[in-house]
Design a protein around this motif. Structure first.
Motif, PDB file in Angstrom:
ATOM      1  N   THR A 284      -7.152  -3.953   1.339  1.00 15.43           N
ATOM      2  CA  THR A 284      -6.268  -4.158   2.665  1.00 15.43           C
ATOM      3  C   THR A 284      -7.451  -5.370   3.025  1.00 15.43           C
ATOM      4  O   THR A 284      -6.748  -6.509   3.720  1.00 15.43           O
ATOM      5  CB  THR A 284      -6.185  -3.128   3.470  1.00 15.43           C
TER       6      THR A 284
ATOM      7  N   GLN B 104       0.983  -1.370   0.083  1.00 13.11           N
ATOM      8  CA  GLN B 104      -0.038   0.102   0.116  1.00 13.11           C
ATOM      9  C   GLN B 104       0.916   1.459   0.078  1.00 13.11           C
ATOM     10  O   GLN B 104       0.417   2.427  -0.607  1.00 13.11           O
ATOM     11  CB  GLN B 104      -0.965   0.137   1.451  1.00 13.11           C
TER      12      GLN B 104
ATOM     13  N   LYS C  51     -16.107   6.603   2.303  1.00 11.99           N
ATOM     14  CA  LYS C  51     -14.783   6.739   2.770  1.00 11.99           C
ATOM     15  C   LYS C  51     -15.076   6.399   4.442  1.00 11.99           C
ATOM     16  O   LYS C  51     -14.027   5.797   5.217  1.00 11.99           O
ATOM     17  CB  LYS C  51     -13.921   7.859   2.470  1.00 11.99           C
TER      18      LYS C  51
ATOM     19  N   THR D 194     -12.104  -1.496   8.106  1.00 12.45           N
ATOM     20  CA  THR D 194     -11.018  -2.228   7.835  1.00 12.45           C
ATOM     21  C   THR D 194     -10.222  -2.565   8.947  1.00 12.45           C
ATOM     22  O   THR D 194      -9.817  -3.879   8.819  1.00 12.45           O
ATOM     23  CB  THR D 194     -10.234  -1.460   6.556  1.00 12.45           C
TER      24      THR D 194
ATOM     25  N   SER E 241      -8.741   0.566   1.110  1.00 14.33           N
ATOM     26  CA  SER E 241      -9.124  -0.262   2.422  1.00 14.33           C
ATOM     27  C   SER E 241      -9.877  -1.444   1.953  1.00 14.33           C
ATOM     28  O   SER E 241      -9.695  -2.393   2.542  1.00 14.33           O
ATOM     29  CB  SER E 241     -10.156   0.865   3.030  1.00 14.33           C
TER      30      SER E 241
ATOM     31  N   ASN F 128      -6.002   4.864   5.876  1.00  9.94           N
ATOM     32  CA  ASN F 128      -7.118   5.578   4.947  1.00  9.94           C
ATOM     33  C   ASN F 128      -8.319   6.273   5.967  1.00  9.94           C
ATOM     34  O   ASN F 128      -8.723   7.013   5.142  1.00  9.94           O
ATOM     35  CB  ASN F 128      -7.513   4.481   3.815  1.00  9.94           C
ATOM     36  N   SER F 129      -8.436   5.715   7.140  1.00  9.55           N
ATOM     37  CA  SER F 129      -9.399   6.203   7.755  1.00  9.55           C
ATOM     38  C   SER F 129      -9.062   7.559   8.494  1.00  9.55           C
ATOM     39  O   SER F 129     -10.025   8.573   8.719  1.00  9.55           O
ATOM     40  CB  SER F 129      -9.870   5.377   9.082  1.00  9.55           C
TER      41      SER F 129
ATOM     42  N   ARG G  89      -9.765  10.502  -1.875  1.00 11.29           N
ATOM     43  CA  ARG G  89     -10.483   9.653  -1.096  1.00 11.29           C
ATOM     44  C   ARG G  89     -11.225   8.692  -1.822  1.00 11.29           C
ATOM     45  O   ARG G  89     -11.454   7.407  -1.219  1.00 11.29           O
ATOM     46  CB  ARG G  89     -11.856  10.656  -0.852  1.00 11.29           C
TER      47      ARG G  89
ATOM     48  N   CYS H 103     -13.466   2.492   5.154  1.00 17.46           N
ATOM     49  CA  CYS H 103     -12.030   2.813   5.821  1.00 17.46           C
ATOM     50  C   CYS H 103     -12.053   2.378   7.251  1.00 17.46           C
ATOM     51  O   CYS H 103     -11.223   1.906   7.793  1.00 17.46           O
ATOM     52  CB  CYS H 103     -11.462   4.281   5.460  1.00 17.46           C
ATOM     53  N   LYS H 104     -12.923   2.858   7.898  1.00 20.23           N
ATOM     54  CA  LYS H 104     -13.068   2.568   9.427  1.00 20.23           C
ATOM     55  C   LYS H 104     -13.468   1.225  10.069  1.00 20.23           C
ATOM     56  O   LYS H 104     -12.751   0.434  10.671  1.00 20.23           O
ATOM     57  CB  LYS H 104     -14.294   3.224  10.068  1.00 20.23           C
TER      58      LYS H 104
ATOM     59  N   CYS I 160      -8.877   6.196  -1.007  1.00 18.10           N
ATOM     60  CA  CYS I 160      -8.633   5.655   0.229  1.00 18.10           C
ATOM     61  C   CYS I 160      -9.778   4.434   0.515  1.00 18.10           C
ATOM     62  O   CYS I 160      -9.394   3.229   0.965  1.00 18.10           O
ATOM     63  CB  CYS I 160      -8.990   6.585   1.233  1.00 18.10           C
ATOM     64  N   VAL I 161     -10.928   4.622  -0.364  1.00 12.73           N
ATOM     65  CA  VAL I 161     -11.912   3.636  -0.239  1.00 12.73           C
ATOM     66  C   VAL I 161     -11.347   2.216  -1.005  1.00 12.73           C
ATOM     67  O   VAL I 161     -11.527   1.054  -0.622  1.00 12.73           O
ATOM     68  CB  VAL I 161     -13.277   3.820  -0.866  1.00 12.73           C
TER      69      VAL I 161
END
Length: 547
Positions: free
Chosen positions: A316, A137, A385, A392, A313, A424-425, A306, A389-390, A309-310
């Motif tokens: 991941t 990442q 996002k 994950t 995540s 990413n969060s 962003r 992200c949260k 980021c999604v």
């Protein structure tokens, strides 16, 4: 005659024989192993054939070893040369450069912006970014910022014309040089300061206009990732207010711009990527957009990062679940394979369902970029996002636990994924920031609410759990409050995911997700506590074909 293959490790050690250990994952095509992505590509207009080479490259043991090496051998800052001259350079392990070469070469940076709108280029790139994120990442930070820089730069057509050819190129050209003389460029973003963080309007960096139309910048930035990139979009206080400017590392006359790298950040994760504190000591920049419109200008770059980021995540989480499923397929306990034991199957199925929901949502957002669905993106991006992200970190933690003690050692790669999971969060707006951004969109752009509900309502009446969630969402939208912004963002993202799964995923995947995330008490439960019928087999098949 000497043999060319590597001899097998010794399994009979004299004192005992090595048994019941999980073999390394073999080389494989990450795309064909992921039905959710293949289906989303076709649905959103992407080109699966264009991803075959990158999918094969990042699925090899060699690429995974580059990922490990780039994180184990971290970048180093070199502020001065041996004679005391200022150089401000960052050195990287060769594996970092190989990762960058692969990603840029396969068009994961800004290449889609060189294509005609609506051709599926952004969806194709998003899927490639997702596949690559499953392996490493950190190097995708400069890749993401380069991708996101183009729409912001287009506020200054002359600057876009000068930089876009290099930014959209598929050549990785490390090292300092005049941008006009490089075949490939990378862009970064530099906004936050010590006293401000997400409150970028509190920035104190000053941009002083010069007679030739340039600006001189003096100030500091607290968090600038990928400081080795060729140019940076930054915010500074000009006479007309907070303004966006672009600063190259090397000026047109071949001299180094006065951008001083003070130190590299010692981060929890993302260790392969350099993140720095910098100072502008009279650095030269050029305005992008009007003075006083800096946030509105650079927000287009923030929106595209962003999206990544999604994607990152979701990837991941997928990587962690893949490792857990691989472990379960080859490890036995209490007389049976873990993959055949009912409780382990329940846990893996729930993780797989949530991962599929994140993946389908991420690719839907990429499709919206391709089709210019700006109204949908304005609200769907921040809420997606927020939630994906949260969640994950929770998914990765559960996947790590599936490996037991083996998941807690670095050789398993799960610790690296676990350290990476919160990034990413936080990046491009932590949970509160993105939830409050969603409230701003609701208050100022009612067409964004209409677009969001229009997308969700395509599955109206398909499932009572989804309908109940949408009813709760509409109640929040009717009377939004700051203290309930997180609830609103979560409901919106869950409804989006549920709607997409009900319409496009196998019934088993949709059912498990709705049962675990949309039931009245579902989000409060831990993985493996889902009530209802057995829908596990299909999900495990989609999570890993080995099971």
């Amino acid at each position: 005659m000497a043999t060319t293959h590597t001899p097998a490790p010794v399994s009979d050690l004299g004192t005992h024989e090595v048994l019941n250990q999980v073999p390394p994952r073999s080389d494989g095509d990450l795309l064909s192993a992921d039905p959710a992505v293949v289906e989303a590509l076709a649905r959103e207009g992407g080109d699966a054939a264009a991803l075959e080479s990158v999918a094969a490259a990042v699925g090899t043991a060699e690429h995974r070893e580059h990922a490990r090496s780039a994180n184990a051998c971290e970048p180093e800052l070199r502020t001065h040369d041996r004679t005391g001259h200022r150089v401000d350079e960052v050195t990287f392990h060769p594996s970092w450069h190989e990762l960058m070469r692969t990603s840029v070469g396969h068009g994961l940076a800004a290449a889609p912006w060189a294509e005609e709108p609506g051709t599926g280029a952004h969806v194709t790139r998003a899927a490639g970014f997702y596949l690559t994120s499953q392996v490493e990442q950190g190097h995708l930070c400069p890749i993401s910022m380069t991708y996101a820089s183009v729409p912001a730069l287009r506020h200054a057509p002359e600057l876009a014309a000068a930089y876009e050819p290099g930014l959209t190129a598929r050549r990785y050209v490390p090292g300092l040089a005049v941008p006009a003389g490089k075949d490939g460029l990378l862009a970064g973003m530099s906004m936050t300061e010590k006293q401000g963080g997400s409150d970028v309007r509190a920035g104190t960096t000053v941009a002083t206009p010069q007679p030739d139309g340039s600006y001189r910048l003096t100030g500091h930035k607290w968090f600038t990732s990928a400081p080795m990139n060729d140019l940076f979009l930054t915010l500074a206080q000009a006479p007309g207010g907070l303004t966006c400017l672009v600063l190259p590392r090397v000026l047109p006359d071949g001299t180094r711009n006065a951008i001083r790298l003070q130190r590299l950040k010692d981060k929890l994760g993302n260790r392969s990527n350099a993140s720095s504190e910098i100072e502008y000591a009279g650095a030269v920049g050029w305005r992008v957009g009007d003075e006083g419109r800096g946030v509105r200008t650079i927000i287009e770059m923030v929106s595209m990062t962003r999206l990544d980021c999604v994607l990152g995540s979701a990837a991941t989480a997928r990587a962690a679940v893949t490792e857990a499923a691989h472990h379960a397929a080859h490890r036995s306990a209490f007389g049976a394979r873990l993959a055949d034991q009912p409780l382990m199957r329940e846990v893996l199925a729930e993780l797989a369902a949530e991962t599929e929901a994140a993946t389908v949502l991420a690719l839907r957002l990429a499709g919206a970029v391709d089709r210019g669905e700006t109204a949908l993106l304005r609200l769907a991006l921040p809420v997606s996002k927020y939630l994906v992200c949260k969640r994950t970190s929770t998914v990765v933690a559960e996947a790590l636990e599936c490996l037991g003690g083996n998941g807690y050692v670095e050789e398993s790669d799960l610790p690296r994924l676990y350290r990476e999971a919160p990034l990413n969060s936080i990046w491009e707006g932590s949970g509160n920031v993105t939830a409050l951004d969603a409230l701003r969109a609701i208050a100022r752009e009612p067409h964004a609410v209409e677009a969001l509900l229009g997308e969700i309502d395509l599955a109206a009446g398909a499932d009572p759990r989804l309908d109940a969630t949408v009813t709760a969402l509409r109640a929040e939208l009717a009377a939004p409050e700051e203290r309930r912004a997180r609830r609103l963002a979560e409901l919106a993202a869950l409804a989006l995911q549920g709607s997409l799964l009900v319409r496009h995923a196998p019934t088993a995947a949709a059912d498990v997700f709705l049962a675990t995330r949309l039931d009245a008490d579902g989000p409060l439960r831990t993985a493996g506590t889902r009530p209802g019928k057995d829908s596990v087999g299909v999900l495990l098949e989609r999570a890993t074909p080995e099971i």
